[in-house]
Design a protein around this motif. Structure first.
Motif, short mmCIF file in Angstrom:
data_model
loop_
_atom_site.label_atom_id
_atom_site.label_comp_id
_atom_site.label_asym_id
_atom_site.label_seq_id
_atom_site.Cartn_x
_atom_site.Cartn_y
_atom_site.Cartn_z
N SER A 110 -12.51 -8.19 23.57
CA SER A 110 -11.74 -7.21 22.82
C SER A 110 -11.27 -7.78 21.49
CB SER A 110 -10.53 -6.75 23.62
OG SER A 110 -10.97 -6.11 24.79
N ILE A 111 -10.89 -9.08 21.52
CA ILE A 111 -10.46 -9.68 20.25
C ILE A 111 -11.63 -9.75 19.29
CG2 ILE A 111 -9.66 -11.84 19.21
CD1 ILE A 111 -7.86 -12.17 21.66
N GLY A 112 -12.79 -10.13 19.81
CA GLY A 112 -13.99 -10.12 18.96
C GLY A 112 -14.23 -8.74 18.38
N ALA A 113 -14.14 -7.72 19.24
CA ALA A 113 -14.38 -6.35 18.80
C ALA A 113 -13.37 -5.95 17.72
CB ALA A 113 -14.28 -5.41 19.99
N LEU A 114 -12.11 -6.33 17.96
CA LEU A 114 -11.05 -5.95 17.02
C LEU A 114 -11.32 -6.58 15.65
CD1 LEU A 114 -8.54 -4.28 17.05
CD2 LEU A 114 -7.21 -6.32 17.51
N VAL A 115 -11.71 -7.85 15.68
CA VAL A 115 -11.96 -8.55 14.42
C VAL A 115 -13.07 -7.85 13.65
CG1 VAL A 115 -12.82 -10.67 13.38
CG2 VAL A 115 -11.07 -10.77 15.16
N SER A 116 -14.19 -7.56 14.32
CA SER A 116 -15.26 -6.95 13.53
C SER A 116 -14.93 -5.50 13.17
CB SER A 116 -16.62 -7.09 14.21
OG SER A 116 -16.69 -6.36 15.39
N GLY A 117 -14.17 -4.82 14.03
CA GLY A 117 -13.75 -3.46 13.67
C GLY A 117 -12.87 -3.46 12.43
N LEU A 118 -11.91 -4.40 12.39
CA LEU A 118 -11.04 -4.46 11.22
C LEU A 118 -11.82 -4.88 9.98
CD1 LEU A 118 -7.75 -5.93 12.72
CD2 LEU A 118 -8.30 -3.57 12.15
N ALA A 119 -12.81 -5.75 10.16
CA ALA A 119 -13.65 -6.12 9.02
C ALA A 119 -14.35 -4.88 8.47
CB ALA A 119 -14.67 -7.17 9.44
N ALA A 120 -14.82 -4.04 9.38
CA ALA A 120 -15.51 -2.82 8.93
C ALA A 120 -14.54 -1.91 8.16
CB ALA A 120 -16.09 -2.08 10.13
N ILE A 121 -13.32 -1.74 8.69
CA ILE A 121 -12.34 -0.90 7.99
C ILE A 121 -12.07 -1.45 6.59
CG2 ILE A 121 -9.93 -0.17 7.94
CD1 ILE A 121 -9.92 0.18 10.81
N THR A 122 -11.90 -2.78 6.52
CA THR A 122 -11.62 -3.39 5.22
C THR A 122 -12.78 -3.14 4.26
OG1 THR A 122 -10.57 -5.12 6.51
CG2 THR A 122 -10.84 -5.53 4.17
N LEU A 123 -14.00 -3.33 4.76
CA LEU A 123 -15.16 -3.11 3.88
C LEU A 123 -15.21 -1.67 3.40
CD1 LEU A 123 -18.08 -5.22 5.36
CD2 LEU A 123 -16.87 -5.50 3.21
N VAL A 124 -14.98 -0.73 4.32
CA VAL A 124 -15.01 0.67 3.91
C VAL A 124 -13.98 0.93 2.81
CG1 VAL A 124 -14.50 3.03 4.67
CG2 VAL A 124 -15.94 1.56 6.06
N THR A 125 -12.76 0.41 3.03
CA THR A 125 -11.71 0.62 2.04
C THR A 125 -12.10 0.02 0.69
OG1 THR A 125 -10.22 0.31 3.90
CG2 THR A 125 -9.22 0.49 1.74
N LEU A 126 -12.59 -1.22 0.72
CA LEU A 126 -12.95 -1.90 -0.53
C LEU A 126 -14.09 -1.16 -1.24
CD1 LEU A 126 -12.80 -5.69 0.33
CD2 LEU A 126 -11.30 -4.36 -1.14
N VAL A 127 -15.14 -0.85 -0.48
CA VAL A 127 -16.31 -0.21 -1.08
C VAL A 127 -15.92 1.13 -1.70
CG1 VAL A 127 -18.43 1.02 -0.44
CG2 VAL A 127 -18.12 -1.35 0.21
N THR A 128 -15.04 1.88 -0.98
CA THR A 128 -14.64 3.18 -1.52
C THR A 128 -13.84 3.02 -2.81
OG1 THR A 128 -14.37 3.76 0.79
CG2 THR A 128 -13.74 5.40 -0.79
N ARG A 129 -13.01 1.98 -2.85
CA ARG A 129 -12.19 1.81 -4.05
C ARG A 129 -12.97 1.25 -5.22
NH1 ARG A 129 -6.01 0.13 -2.84
NH2 ARG A 129 -5.59 1.91 -1.49
N LEU A 130 -13.88 0.32 -4.94
CA LEU A 130 -14.48 -0.45 -6.02
C LEU A 130 -15.82 0.10 -6.50
CD1 LEU A 130 -13.68 -4.09 -4.86
CD2 LEU A 130 -12.48 -2.68 -6.51
#
Lengths: 463, 425, 254
Positions: free
Chosen positions: A103-123
Motif C-alpha cells: 500500500s505504501i508503494g501504491a501510495l507513493v506512485s499514486g501521489l507521484a502521478a497526481i503531482t505529475l498531472v498537476t505540474l503538466v497541467t500548469r506548465l
C-alpha cells in the motif's frame, strides 16, 4: 483486472489446454472459503468480507463525495491504475505480499502521478483530461513492464498476489485487513469531520477561500490524498476499475437525494457501505467486486428513477403539472379574451371557436374543459361553453396577470430580466408596489385592465 | 520472446505500428475536444458488448464481436450524454458511473455466460503482441497475420473517414455550435467519432491490449499537440509518433525481454516527456533557455545604454568592467553579457575602461531613443506623472523595434527632448 | 488620515503580457468607488491583484497603510457569480456563513453567534425567507444578493465587488445600490467593478478610470469628465497594446 487478462493470456499460451482456467483469481468467494471459520474476530470469512467491503464502501463514499463535487471523479480511476508500478517495486523490494508495504508503494506512485498531472497541467498546454489519461496509461504500462520483470525474476513463480491486487480478491480478507480498513475508515472520517468547513469552502469557491487567506492548494491536496488513501486500501479487495466505481457511485447516488452537503456525506457513506455489504451477500457464485459495483449501479438507477426533485419520475410529474397549469391558464385567458367585448356579460362559446383561438392539442383541450366544469369555472350547453361567475373572476385574474407581465417584461425589466416563474404567483407578490401601480395605470390607459372584484360578483358557492 | 530482427519481429513491429497509428488518428480529435478520458471509458465499456456478442453468436469471429462492441460503445456514449444532460450528473462523474458499471457487467457476463469455454475473444486486455505473427489469415493468396489484417482495416477506415470528413471534424472539434448551425450536426460527428474509437479499440485489443489502446489514443496526440500548432500537422505527427513508439518500445522490450505492450506505452510516455521538455515552442527547457537569452539580451542592452549615457554626460569619465557589472546587479548574467558584447565587437577595452565601438554606439543610441520616446509618450498621452515613467520605460525599451519607434515618433510629434528635458537621440 | 487603499507602481502581467501598467492610486476611507473601463481594461485584474489572487509583476498594495497580507480581515470580496458551481449542495445560509470562516480559523465550526450574523446579513439583502433554500433554486439577482450577504458576513471595512450588476434585474440592482450606499455611510469603503456609464454619477462618489493604465482616480464630480472618458474609451491606446504584444511575441519566439 490483470488476473483476468493473465488467465486469458495464460490460456492462450497453451492452446491445447483451453479449458483449464483458474477461477479463484477472478475474485470469487468459493464455497470452501466461505465455510472457513477462523481466528480471533471469530467471524466467518463471508462475514469478514461483508464487514470489510462495508468499511471500504463507507470510506470511499465519503471521500468520493468531495471528488465528485470538485469534478475530479476520474481521479480515483487514475490513482488506481497509477499505483501498479509502486506495488511492483514494493513487492520487488520487500519480497513479500505484506499489505502495508504494498500500500505504501501504491501510495507513493499514486501521489507521484497526481503531482505529475498537476505540474503538466500548469506548465504545458496539455489539458487536465489528457494529463490524467497520460498518467493513467503511462504508469500502468510501466507497471506491466515491472510486473513481468518481477514475475520472471521469481522463475515463473506464483504472481497471483500481485494479479489479485488488480482484480481484487475479497476472499483473501484476513483480520489484519479488517483492522487496517477500520483504522483508515476512522482516520478518513476524522479528517473529514475536522476539516469539514475547510473542505466545503474550497470545494465550493476556491477563489473566495484564497481571498480569506486559506491555503487552498494544501487543502485541495488534502482532499485528493484522502481519495488516494482509500483507493489504494481498496485495491486488493475490488481491484482497479471497480475501485474507481466505488469512489463515484455512492456520491453520485446520494447527490440525487439531497441538496445538503452534510446529508450528502452521510448518505454517500451509508450507500457505499450498504451497497458493498449487499453486493457481497448477493455474490454467491458471482465475482464479488463486479457484483458490489453492479449493486451500486442498481441503487444509482433506482435513485435516478425515484429520487424526489432530481429523479426522472419526479421531473416527469413536475413537467406535466407545469404543462397542465399553463394549459388551464391559457384556457381561462381564451375565455376572457373571447368574452371581452361583451363583459361584464358572458356568452356561450363554441368548442370550435375555442380550438381556433390557440394551438390546442384536442385531447388536452377536452380534458381541461372537463376539469374546469368539475371545478365550477364553466358550464356546458351541448358543444358550447359559458363562464360561471367564479370562472369569470378567475379568467379576469389570469388575463390581468398575463398582461401585466407582458408590459413589465417589455418596459421595465429591460434585457436583464430576472427569470421568475411568472405563472406561479401574481405580479403583486413579486414586484415592488410602485411598479405594480404603474403597470395597472398603463393597462387602464390602454383600456385593457381586466376588472376583477368591482364588476364581477364573487362566487356564490364554495370551491 | 522473439528475436529482434527476424520475420516475426518485423511483423510485430508492423502490427504494433498499425494499431498505434489507428488509435492516434482518432485520439487526436478526442484530445482536442477534451474528451481524452472517453478513450479510457469506451475501451472498458465495450466489454459487455463483446461478451454478449460472443454468447449470442457462439463464435469469436470478428464480425459479431465488432458489432457488439460498437453497439456497447454507442450505448455507453448515449448513457453518458443522458446522465449529464438530463440528470445533471457532472460530466466526469457520468463517465465514471457508466464505464465502470458496464465493465462490471462485462466481467459478470464473461464469468457467467462463457463458462468452461475459452473466452478468447481475440481481443481482450493485456494483449499478446508476441504471438500475433502466428495466427494468420490467407488474404489473396498471402498468409498475413490476422491482427495485421484487422488493425490495418481499422486504420484504413479511420484514415478514410478522417480524410473525407476532415473539415467537418475540424469544425465540430473547434466549435460544435457553429458546426451544428452550418448543418454538420455536432452530435452526429460526436457519435461517429465514438463509433470509430470503440471500433478501433476492439480491433486493437487482441494485438496490444486495452491499456496500450488508451495510451495510444491519448499520449501521441498530446505529444503532437505540444509540437504542432496546426491540426493537419498535429494529426500526422501524432500518427508518426505512435508508430515510432511501436518501434522504440519493441526494441526496448525485446532487448529487456519484457512485456511489449507495456514497453511501447512507456516509450510513448518517454516521447511525451521529451516533448514536454524540449518542444521548440512549448518545451520547458526551451522556455528556460529563452528566458536566459532574453535576460542576457536585456542586461547587455542595459550595459550598452549605460555606457552611452555616461558618454552623453560628456567629460572623460568611463566605466570600468567591474564597476559596470556591479551596476547591473553583478553575477553570472552580467559577466556573460559583458563577454558577449566584447566578443561581438560592440564594446572594447581601453586600458581598464570600457569604450563603445561605432556599432555599439549606434545600437545604444537606438535603445536610449526608444526609452526616451516611450517616456515622452507616457507623459504626453497617458498623463502619467514624471517620476513614474522611467521604470516602465526601462522595462519596455528592449521590446520597441524600429517600426514601433517610428510610430512613437509620430505620436509624440517630433519632440526633441524627453520629459526630463534630455535630448532624444 | 490613512487612505483605505493605496497602490504603488503596480504592474500585472498574464503570460508576460502586461495587462495593467504602473498603477498608482490612493482612495480615502468611506467612499463608494466605481471601477470603470472598457472590456479588457483590467478591472477584474485590478481587484484580483489587490486581493493577492493574481501575482504582481511589480509594485505593492497597502490597506490602511499596511501590506494586504496583514490586513486580510479588513477586506471582503464578492467574486463574479459565474465563478462557482451553483448546483453545489449547500443552502443559502451555508454560503453566507462562509463569510465567517476566515475569522473562525482552522477547525472551529460556526456557532450560534455566526448564525446570527448570517441571518442579519441575509436580512440586509432581503433574502431571509430564502435561508434554507438550496442555491440552485435562486435566480441571478438572488445569487448576487447571497454573495453580497456573504461578503457582509466577513464584517470587513473595505469591500471589492466584481461586476455585481451583471445579469441582475432592475429591482435587485437598485436594492444593491441602496445597500452599498448605506454601507458607505457607516464608514465602509466599497469598490465596484461597473460597466454602465449612465449610472456612474448616480451610484458612486468616487471613480477609478482604467484602461490598461490608470486614466484618473478621484471624486466623481472632478474625475468623471468627458475628457477623461475619452481617454479611457477613446483610441490613443493602440501603442500601449502594440508594445505589450511586442513584449509577448519577443519572449515567446526568438
Amino acid at each position: 483486472m490483470i488476473a483476468l487478462w493473465a488467465s486469458v493470456s495464460d490460456a492462450r499460451m497453451f492452446p491445447t489446454d483451453v479449458h483449464q482456467r483458474s477461477t479463484t483469481t477472478t475474485g470469487r468467494i468459493t464455497p470452501s472459503q466461505t465455510h472457513d471459520h477462523s481466528t480471533m474476530t471469530g467471524l466467518t470469512l463471508s462475514d469478514k468480507v461483508t464487514l470489510g467491503a462495508a468499511l471500504l464502501g463507507g470510506a470511499a463514499g465519503v471521500v468520493g463525495s468531495f471528488a465528485v463535487l470538485r469534478r475530479r471523479s476520474l481521479m480515483g480511476d487514475m490513482l488506481a491504475h497509477a499505483s501498479l508500478p509502486g506495488v511492483c517495486l514494493a513487492f520487488a523490494i520487500t519480497e513479500s505480499r505484506n499489505l502495508v508495504g504494498l500500500s505504501i508503494g501504491a501510495l507513493v506512485s499514486g501521489l507521484a502521478a497526481i503531482t505529475l498531472v498537476t505540474l503538466v497541467t500548469r506548465l504545458t498546454r496539455t489539458k487536465e483530461d489528457a494529463a490524467i489519461g497520460i498518467a493513467l496509461s503511462a504508469f500502468f504500462g510501466l507497471g506491466i513492464v515491472l510486473l513481468s520483470a518481477v514475475t520472471r525474476s521469481r522463475a515463473g513463480g506464483n504472481s497471483a498476489g500481485l494479479n489479485s491486487y488488480l482484480l481484487g480478491e475479497p476472499g483473501n480478507m484476513v483480520d489484519s485487513d479488517l483492522w487496517l480498513l477500520s483504522a483508515v475508515g476512522a482516520t478518513v472520517l476524522g479528517v473529514v469531520l475536522l476539516l469539514y468547513k475547510e473542505f466545503k469552502l474550497v470545494a465550493f469557491d476556491p477563489q473566495f477561500a484564497r481571498s480569506q487567506g486559506w491555503p487552498t492548494l494544501a487543502i485541495d491536496l488534502g482532499m485528493m490524498a484522502a481519495v488516494a488513501v482509500v483507493t489504494i486500501i481498496g485495491l486488493p479487495i475490488v481491484g482497479v476499475i471497480l475501485m474507481a466505481a466505488m469512489i463515484i457511485l455512492p456520491a453520485a447516488t446520494a447527490r440525487l437525494w439531497t441538496n445538503r452537503l452534510n446529508v450528502l456525506l452521510a448518505a454517500a457513506g451509508a450507500i457505499g457501505a450498504g451497497s458493498a455489504a449487499l453486493g457481497v451477500r448477493l455474490s454467491r457464485g458471482l465475482p464479488t467486486g463486479p457484483t458490489i459495483v453492479l449493486t451500486g449501479t442498481a441503487l444509482f438507477l433506482l435513485s435516478l428513477l425515484l429520487a424526489p426533485g432530481r429523479g426522472v419520475l419526479a421531473r416527469i410529474v413536475a413537467e406535466t403539472q407545469l404543462r397542465l397549469r399553463i394549459g388551464r391558464e391559457n384556457l381561462l385567458r381564451s375565455f376572457y379574451e373571447l368574452n371581452e367585448p361583451a363583459l361584464p356579460g358572458t356568452r356561450l362559446i363554441a368548442y370550435d371557436e375555442l380550438r381556433a383561438d390557440r394551438h390546442w392539442q384536442p385531447w388536452l383541450l377536452r380534458w381541461l374543459l372537463e376539469q374546469s366544469i368539475r371545478r365550477g369555472l364553466i358550464e356546458r350547453r351541448r358543444d358550447s361553453y359559458q363562464l360561471s361567475p367564479l370562472g369569470t373572476r378567475r379568467a379576469a385574474e389570469a388575463a390581468k396577470t398575463h398582461r401585466m407581465w407582458e408590459i413589465y417584461m417589455m418596459e421595465f425589466a429591460g434585457s436583464a430580466a430576472d427569470h421568475v416563474d411568472r405563472s406561479a404567483d401574481t405580479v403583486e407578490h413579486l414586484l415592488p408596489e410602485g411598479v405594480v401601480a404603474a403597470l395597472e395605470q398603463r393597462l387602464a390607459a390602454e383600456g385593457r385592465l381586466p376588472a376583477i372584484a368591482a364588476d364581477v360578483p364573487a362566487s356564490p358557492h364554495a370551491m | 520472446m522473439p528475436a529482434i530482427l527476424n520475420a516475426e519481429g518485423l511483423w510485430i513491429v508492423v502490427i504494433a505500428a498499425t494499431t498505434n497509428a489507428a488509435c492516434a488518428l482518432v485520439g487526436s480529435f478526442l484530445v482536442l475536444r477534451r474528451l481524452s478520458m472517453m478513450g479510457d471509458a469506451l475501451s472498458h465499456a465495450v466489454l459487455p458488448g463483446l461478451a454478449a456478442a460472443f454468447i449470442l453468436s457462439g463464435s469469436y469471429s470478428i464480425g459479431p464481436l465488432m458489432l457488439g462492441a460498437v453497439a456497447a460503445g454507442l450505448v455507453a456514449t448515449l448513457l453518458i450524454h443522458t446522465l449529464h444532460h438530463y440528470a445533471r450528473v457532472p460530466g466526469d462523474a457520468s463517465m465514471g458511473v457508466v464505464f465502470t458499471s458496464l465493465f462490471a457487467l462485462g466481467v459478470v457476463l464473461v464469468e457467467q455466460g462463457i463458462h468452461g469455454v475459452h473466452f478468447d475473444v481475440k481481443c481482450v486486455y493485456e494483449g499478446t503482441l508476441e504471438l500475433t505473427p502466428f495466427w494468420t489469415w490467407n488474404v489473396l493468396g498471402y498468409d498475413l497475420p490476422r491482427a495485421f489484417v484487422v488493425t490495418g482495416g481499422a486504420l484504413s477506415i479511420n484514415a478514410l473517414l478522417v480524410a473525407l470528413l476532415w473539415k467537418e471534424l475540424k469544425l465540430s472539434a473547434f466549435d460544435p455550435a457553429l458546426a451544428t448551425t452550418m448543418g454538420f450536426s455536432a452530435a452526429a460527428m460526436h457519435y461517429l467519432l465514438m463509433t470509430l474509437v470503440a471500433m478501433t479499440a476492439v480491433a486493437s485489443f487482441e494485438a496490444v491490449g486495452s491499456i496500450l489502446v488508451v495510451a495510444m489514443l491519448i499520449i501521441p496526440p498530446a505529444t503532437a499537440h505540444l509540437l504542432a500548432d496546426r491540426l493537419g500537422a498535429m494529426v500526422l505527427l501524432a500518427v508518426f509518433i505512435a508508430a515510432l513508439s511501436a518501434v522504440l518500445g519493441y526494441l526496448a522490450g525485446a532487448w529487456l525481454d519484457t512485456n511489449l505492450a507495456g514497453m511501447i506505452t512507456v516509450a510513448a510516455a518517454a516521447l511525451y516527456g521529451l516533448a514536454v521538455l524540449f518542444s521548440p515552442r512549448h518545451g520547458l527547457v526551451s522556455a528556460a533557455r529563452r528566458n536566459w537569452q532574453i535576460a542576457l539580451r536585456v542586461v547587455s542592452e542595459d550595459l550598452l545604454a549605460m555606457l552611452y549615457r555616461v558618454e552623453e554626460l560628456g567629460g572623460q569619465r568611463r566605466l570600468g568592467a567591474a564597476e559596470a557589472q556591479s551596476a547591473l546587479g553583478g553575477g553570472l548574467l552580467a559577466r556573460w553579457a559583458l563577454a558577449k558584447l566584447l566578443r561581438g565587437g560592440r564594446v572594447e577595452r581601453a586600458g581598464d575602461r570600457l569604450e563603445l565601438t561605432a556599432t555599439g554606439r549606434e545600437s545604444a543610441r537606438q535603445l536610449v531613443r526608444s526609452h526616451r520616446l516611450w517616456e515622452t509618450y507616457l507623459v504626453k498621452h497617458l498623463g502619467l506623472p514624471l517620476d513614474h515613467v522611467h521604470q516602465g520605460a526601462h522595462r519596455t525599451e528592449h521590446y520597441i523595434g524600429r517600426q514601433l519607434r517610428d510610430q512613437l515618433q509620430q505620436e509624440v510629434e517630433a519632440n526633441a527632448a524627453d520629459p526630463h528635458g534630455r535630448e532624444i537621440p | 488620515m490613512l487612505p483605505a487603499l493605496e497602490i504603488h507602481d503596480m504592474t500585472v502581467a498574464y503570460h508576460r503580457r502586461p495587462v495593467l501598467w504602473d498603477i498608482d492610486l490612493a482612495v480615502p476611507e468611506g467612499k463608494l468607488v466605481g471601477v470603470i473601463g472598457p472590456n479588457g481594461a483590467g478591472k477584474t485584474t485590478l481587484i484580483k491583484a489587490v486581493l493577492g489572487l493574481t501575482p504582481l509583476a511589480s509594485g505593492k498594495v497597502e490597506i490602511y497603510g499596511r501590506p494586504y497580507r496583514q490586513q486580510r480581515r479588513l477586506v471582503g470580496y464578492v467574486p463574479q457569480r459565474e465563478s462557482v458551481d451553483w448546483d453545489f449542495p449547500v443552502t443559502v445560509r451555508d454560503v453566507v456563513l462562509m463569510g465567517c470562516y476566515g475569522r473562525l480559523g482552522w477547525f472551529r465550526r460556526p456557532g450560534r453567534a455566526e448564525r446570527q450574523i448570517a441571518d442579519r446579513c441575509l436580512e440586509q439583502v432581503g433574502m431571509t425567507s430564502f435561508a434554507r433554500r438550496q442555491i440552485s433554486q435562486l435566480s441571478g439577482g438572488q445569487q448576487q444578493r447571497v454573495f453580497l450577504a456573504r461578503a457582509l458576513a466577513e464584517e470587513a471595512k473595505i469591500y471589492f465587488l466584481d461586476e455585481p450588476f451583471a445579469g441582475v434585474d432592475a429591482a435587485t440592482e437598485s436594492a444593491i445600490v441602496n445597500l452599498l450606499q448605506s454601507m458607505r455611510h457607516s464608514g465602509k469603503t466599497v469598490f465596484v467593478v461597473h460597466h454602465d456609464l449612465q449610472t456612474v454619477r448616480e451610484y458612486f462618489d468616487y471613480v477609478i478610470l482604467l484602461n490598461l493604465r490608470l486614466v484618473a482616480c478621484g471624486p466623481v464630480a472632478e474625475t468623471f469628465t468627458p475628457d477623461n472618458l475619452h481617454k479611457t474609451y477613446g483610441g490613443r491606446l493602440t501603442l500601449l497594446d502594440e508594445v505589450a504584444e511586442a513584449m509577448r511575441q519577443r519572449e515567446r519566439a526568438r
